[in-house]
Scaffold this motif. Sequence first.
Motif, PDB file in Angstrom:
ATOM      1  N   LEU A   1       0.844  -1.190   0.000  1.00  0.00           N
ATOM      2  CA  LEU A   1       0.000   0.000   0.000  1.00  0.00           C
ATOM      3  C   LEU A   1       0.886   1.250   0.000  1.00  0.00           C
ATOM      4  CD1 LEU A   1      -3.028   0.898   0.232  1.00  0.00           C
ATOM      5  CD2 LEU A   1      -2.598   1.147   2.678  1.00  0.00           C
ATOM      6  N   PRO A   2       0.712   2.147  -0.970  1.00  0.00           N
ATOM      7  CA  PRO A   2       1.549   3.363  -1.014  1.00  0.00           C
ATOM      8  C   PRO A   2       1.365   4.224   0.238  1.00  0.00           C
ATOM      9  CG  PRO A   2       0.312   3.064  -3.061  1.00  0.00           C
ATOM     10  CD  PRO A   2      -0.237   2.072  -2.074  1.00  0.00           C
ATOM     11  N   GLN A   3       2.432   4.901   0.638  1.00  0.00           N
ATOM     12  CA  GLN A   3       2.379   5.747   1.830  1.00  0.00           C
ATOM     13  C   GLN A   3       1.421   6.923   1.663  1.00  0.00           C
ATOM     14  OE1 GLN A   3       3.840   5.326   4.891  1.00  0.00           O
ATOM     15  NE2 GLN A   3       4.333   3.275   4.095  1.00  0.00           N
ATOM     16  N   ASN A   4       1.219   7.338   0.409  1.00  0.00           N
ATOM     17  CA  ASN A   4       0.324   8.472   0.172  1.00  0.00           C
ATOM     18  C   ASN A   4      -1.128   8.049  -0.027  1.00  0.00           C
ATOM     19  OD1 ASN A   4       0.552   7.233  -2.297  1.00  0.00           O
ATOM     20  ND2 ASN A   4       1.061   9.101  -3.456  1.00  0.00           N
ATOM     21  N   SER A   5      -1.430   6.783   0.223  1.00  0.00           N
ATOM     22  CA  SER A   5      -2.802   6.319   0.102  1.00  0.00           C
ATOM     23  C   SER A   5      -3.659   6.966   1.188  1.00  0.00           C
ATOM     24  CB  SER A   5      -2.871   4.791   0.247  1.00  0.00           C
ATOM     25  OG  SER A   5      -4.211   4.363   0.434  1.00  0.00           O
ATOM     26  N   PRO A   6      -4.909   7.324   0.857  1.00  0.00           N
ATOM     27  CA  PRO A   6      -5.792   7.884   1.897  1.00  0.00           C
ATOM     28  C   PRO A   6      -6.104   6.882   2.998  1.00  0.00           C
ATOM     29  CG  PRO A   6      -7.012   7.432  -0.130  1.00  0.00           C
ATOM     30  CD  PRO A   6      -5.558   7.270  -0.446  1.00  0.00           C
ATOM     31  N   PHE A   7      -5.758   5.600   2.775  1.00  0.00           N
ATOM     32  CA  PHE A   7      -6.049   4.578   3.780  1.00  0.00           C
ATOM     33  C   PHE A   7      -4.788   4.084   4.483  1.00  0.00           C
ATOM     34  CE2 PHE A   7      -9.503   4.326   0.657  1.00  0.00           C
ATOM     35  CZ  PHE A   7     -10.571   4.610   1.500  1.00  0.00           C
ATOM     36  N   ALA A   8      -3.685   4.830   4.320  1.00  0.00           N
ATOM     37  CA  ALA A   8      -2.461   4.510   5.049  1.00  0.00           C
ATOM     38  C   ALA A   8      -2.420   5.332   6.338  1.00  0.00           C
ATOM     39  CB  ALA A   8      -1.244   4.807   4.185  1.00  0.00           C
ATOM     40  N   GLY A   9      -1.684   4.841   7.322  1.00  0.00           N
ATOM     41  CA  GLY A   9      -1.499   5.595   8.557  1.00  0.00           C
ATOM     42  C   GLY A   9      -2.726   5.619   9.446  1.00  0.00           C
ATOM     43  N   ASP A  10      -2.837   6.708  10.225  1.00  0.00           N
ATOM     44  CA  ASP A  10      -3.918   6.839  11.192  1.00  0.00           C
ATOM     45  C   ASP A  10      -5.228   7.223  10.509  1.00  0.00           C
ATOM     46  OD1 ASP A  10      -2.139   6.280  13.233  1.00  0.00           O
ATOM     47  OD2 ASP A  10      -1.634   8.410  13.543  1.00  0.00           O
ATOM     48  N   ALA A  11      -6.313   6.908  11.182  1.00  0.00           N
ATOM     49  CA  ALA A  11      -7.626   7.278  10.665  1.00  0.00           C
ATOM     50  C   ALA A  11      -7.857   8.772  10.851  1.00  0.00           C
ATOM     51  CB  ALA A  11      -8.714   6.482  11.387  1.00  0.00           C
ATOM     52  N   PRO A  12      -8.567   9.424   9.936  1.00  0.00           N
ATOM     53  CA  PRO A  12      -8.912  10.840  10.135  1.00  0.00           C
ATOM     54  C   PRO A  12      -9.807  10.993  11.363  1.00  0.00           C
ATOM     55  CG  PRO A  12     -10.086   9.926   8.252  1.00  0.00           C
ATOM     56  CD  PRO A  12      -9.085   8.905   8.671  1.00  0.00           C
ATOM     57  N   ALA A  13      -9.872  12.201  11.864  1.00  0.00           N
ATOM     58  CA  ALA A  13     -10.576  12.457  13.119  1.00  0.00           C
ATOM     59  C   ALA A  13     -12.025  12.001  13.083  1.00  0.00           C
ATOM     60  CB  ALA A  13     -10.501  13.953  13.456  1.00  0.00           C
ATOM     61  N   THR A  14     -12.663  12.131  11.915  1.00  0.00           N
ATOM     62  CA  THR A  14     -14.084  11.764  11.826  1.00  0.00           C
ATOM     63  C   THR A  14     -14.297  10.261  11.771  1.00  0.00           C
ATOM     64  OG1 THR A  14     -13.948  11.993   9.419  1.00  0.00           O
ATOM     65  CG2 THR A  14     -14.725  13.915  10.673  1.00  0.00           C
ATOM     66  N   LEU A  15     -13.204   9.499  11.580  1.00  0.00           N
ATOM     67  CA  LEU A  15     -13.347   8.049  11.432  1.00  0.00           C
ATOM     68  C   LEU A  15     -12.531   7.285  12.482  1.00  0.00           C
ATOM     69  CD1 LEU A  15     -13.122   7.682   7.531  1.00  0.00           C
ATOM     70  CD2 LEU A  15     -15.178   7.781   8.949  1.00  0.00           C
ATOM     71  N   VAL A  16     -12.232   7.941  13.583  1.00  0.00           N
ATOM     72  CA  VAL A  16     -11.431   7.277  14.615  1.00  0.00           C
ATOM     73  C   VAL A  16     -12.172   6.084  15.198  1.00  0.00           C
ATOM     74  CG1 VAL A  16     -10.452   7.546  16.934  1.00  0.00           C
ATOM     75  CG2 VAL A  16     -10.088   9.299  15.188  1.00  0.00           C
ATOM     76  N   ARG A  17     -13.473   6.219  15.402  1.00  0.00           N
ATOM     77  CA  ARG A  17     -14.256   5.136  15.997  1.00  0.00           C
ATOM     78  C   ARG A  17     -15.499   4.879  15.160  1.00  0.00           C
ATOM     79  NH1 ARG A  17     -14.731   2.166  20.536  1.00  0.00           N
ATOM     80  NH2 ARG A  17     -12.913   3.168  21.463  1.00  0.00           N
TER      81      ARG A  17
END
Length: 689
Positions: free
Chosen positions: A570-586
Motif C-alpha cells: 500500500l503506497p504511503q500516500n494512500s488515503p487509507f495509510a497511517g492513522d484514521a482521520p478524526a471523523t473516522l477514529v471510531r
Amino acid sequence: MRRRLAQTGAGLGLLLLSVVLLLAVLDRVYPPDLRRLQDVSTIVVDRNGHLLRPFRTDDGVWRFTTRVEDVSPHYIDLLLAIEDRHFYSHPGVDPLALLRACLQVAWHRHVVSGGSTLTMQVARLLEPRPRTLTAKLIEIARALQLEWHYDKNAILSFYLTLAPMGGNLEGVRAGAMAWLGHEPASLSAAEAALLVALPQAPSKLRPDRENAPTQAIRDRVLARAEEAGVLSPADASAARATPIPVRRLTMPMLAPHLSERLAAANPSGTTVHTTIDGALQTGLERMLRQGLHDVPAPVNLAAIIADHRSGTILAQAGSAAYMDQRRSGMIDMTRAIRSPGSTLKPLIYAMAFDARLAHPATIARDAATRYFDYAPHNFDGSFNGDVTLREALQFSLNLPAVALLDRLGPVAFATRMKEVGLPLTFQNPNVTPALPIALGGVGTTLTDLVTAYAGLANGGIVRPLVETGTPPPQSEETLVSPDAAAAVADILAGVAPPTGLAPRQARLGFKTGTSYRFRDGWAIGFDGRYVVGVWMGRADGGSCNCVGIKAAAIMQHVFGLLPPVALPVLPQNSPFAGDAPATLVRLDTRGLRMPGTKPPTIAFPIAGSALLLDLNGGDPKMAGVALRAEGGTRPYRWLVDGRSLTSDTFATQTWWAPREPGFSTITVVDATGASASANVRVLPREPGG
C-alpha cells in the motif's frame, strides 16, 4: 476424303463434349459424399491447442479432424512409401499399380500388393462398400472426382482423419492418442510404422488383441521403408527393437466439467479453444486428488485459478474426483450456489472504505450487540473489545463486519453486487437483504467469488472471467475505487498462513470462510497477478466439518504451482495509510448494547458433546434434547445454526429436535444481546440401541 475426316473429327469432338457434359452432370448430381468427414468428434483444447477432453461422435467413434501439418513427417514419409509412392503425381488412380496387382493375383492366386491409391482408399472410407468389382469401379470414379475437386494435401488430410485404427478409433490422431498416449505431431519411426500398419487390418492388428500379429506387420512396414530408402538400416533396426503397446489408453479428460459444458454449448464436431493452461490444469487436478486423502467421502474439493490482469481462467476443477459417485464428482461445484461464510467481508470493507464510512485504523467495538432480533456472535463465541478494522478483518471478527454492513446498508451492498454482475442469491427472491449477509446468510458461487476477488486485485475493476479463446465482448464495472481495493488487499496480505505452512515467497492476500453447520469451507487469495479460489464441502449440502482454514492450506499449495508475483505494498500516500482521520477514529454502531450482571451460559448440552438421538422418529423422547441456559437477562432467544427456535417466554429451556446428523452450533441470546454458544455433534441412534 477431307470431308469424311472432318465429319469424323466433328463426331469425335461432339462425343467428347457429350462425355464431358455427362461427367459434369454426374458430378453435380452425385457430388463427393463428405458426411463422414463432417461427423467428427467435438474436442475441447487448451490455449496451446492441446487436447483437454474429446467427445465421441453420435455413432460412438473417436474421429478427430487431422491435417497434414498435425502429423509427424516420419508418418507421412512411411505412409507414402508403403501405400502410394506416386501419390503426388497420379490423377487419383495409378494404372500401373492396378495392372501389377491384377497380374500378381493371377500368378500367385492371392493378393500380393494392393492396387488402390490413397485417393481410392479415401473414396472407400467416405463410402464403405463390400469388396466387389462394382465397388472397385465406383472407387476409381470417386477417386478421379476427388482429385478434380481437392488438392493433394486435402485428400491426404481426409485419409489422416478417417483411417481405421482398431475398434472405434478412426484417424491418425485418435490412433496416436489411444495406442501411444500422445499427439501424432511427434512420432518415432516405430510409432509411425505402427500407425501405418493398423489400417491394413484394424480389427486383426489392434495391439490389445491376444496373439495379434501387430509386431510382424509393423516390422514388415519398417523393412519396406528401409528398402525404399525412407529409413536407414540403423533407424529401421532400432525401430524394430521398440516394443508394441499392449493396451489401449483412455482419452484425455482434463477440465471435464468445463469441457462438458462447452461441448454442449457448441455444434457437434466443433473444436472449442479455451484459455486453460494444460500443464497448470494437470497440476491442479493432481493436487486436488491428493487433497482428498485428508477428507472422507462424500466431501469433495473444487478450485479455480485465474489471471486477474487479463481476466482469463487458467485452470478450473469442478470437483477433485469426476468419476467418484460417492463424492457426487460429476457436479460442477464451481457453479453451485452455496453459503459463502465470511468471504464477503472484504467486499463489505472495500465498499465501506470507498464510501468513507471507515478506515483500516478505525476502532470498532467487538462486543455483544443486538440489531432488533438479530444478535450475531463470533466463530468461537468470544468477544475482543476494541479492535481496529484492520485487525477485525484479519481475524475475521463478525461483529465489526456486521456493524460496517449496517452502516453501509445491506440493500446497497446487494444492489452494488448485482450491478457489477455478481448477484447474490436468496432463498426467497422477494426478501429484503439484511445483515446476515455479512456472515454468509446468502448464496453465491465459487466462480463469482473468484471474479469479485479478481476485481479487488485489479484495482476495483470487475470483469467477467473468460474461459474460451473467442470470448464475448467484455464489460467492465467499477466495484470500488483503486484506493479502497488496495487498502483491503493490504489488510488481507497481513493474514497469517495456515498453521504448519511457511509464508509464500511473494506477498499474498487471502480470506477464508466457513458456512453454517460447517457445510462449506472457502479460501480465496490473490497475489500481484493470479487469483485462486478453493471450496470444500458436500455436493448435497450436508454438514461435513469443513472449515475455511483447511481450504486455505490447499489454496497455499495451489499457489505453489504458479510463478511468484508479489502483491504491491500500500503506497504511503494512500488515503487509507497511517492513522484514521478524526471523523473516522471510531465506528459508531446502531445496534443495542446493554450491560448485564452476568452473561448467559449454556448449561446443557455441554460444548463439544455428542448427542445420540433417534432421528427416525421411533422414540419421541429420544428424538430431541432440552436446551437449558443459565445467567443473563431473560427472555432468552435460542438459535441453532443461526435459525430461531420456538421457546416459551421467560423459560430457561426449550426443546430441539434435529432432523439430520452432523455438527451444529447452539446459541442463546438474552434480553441485553449477550450470547453464548456451544458446538455439538448429533449422531443417529440405532434402532434398539
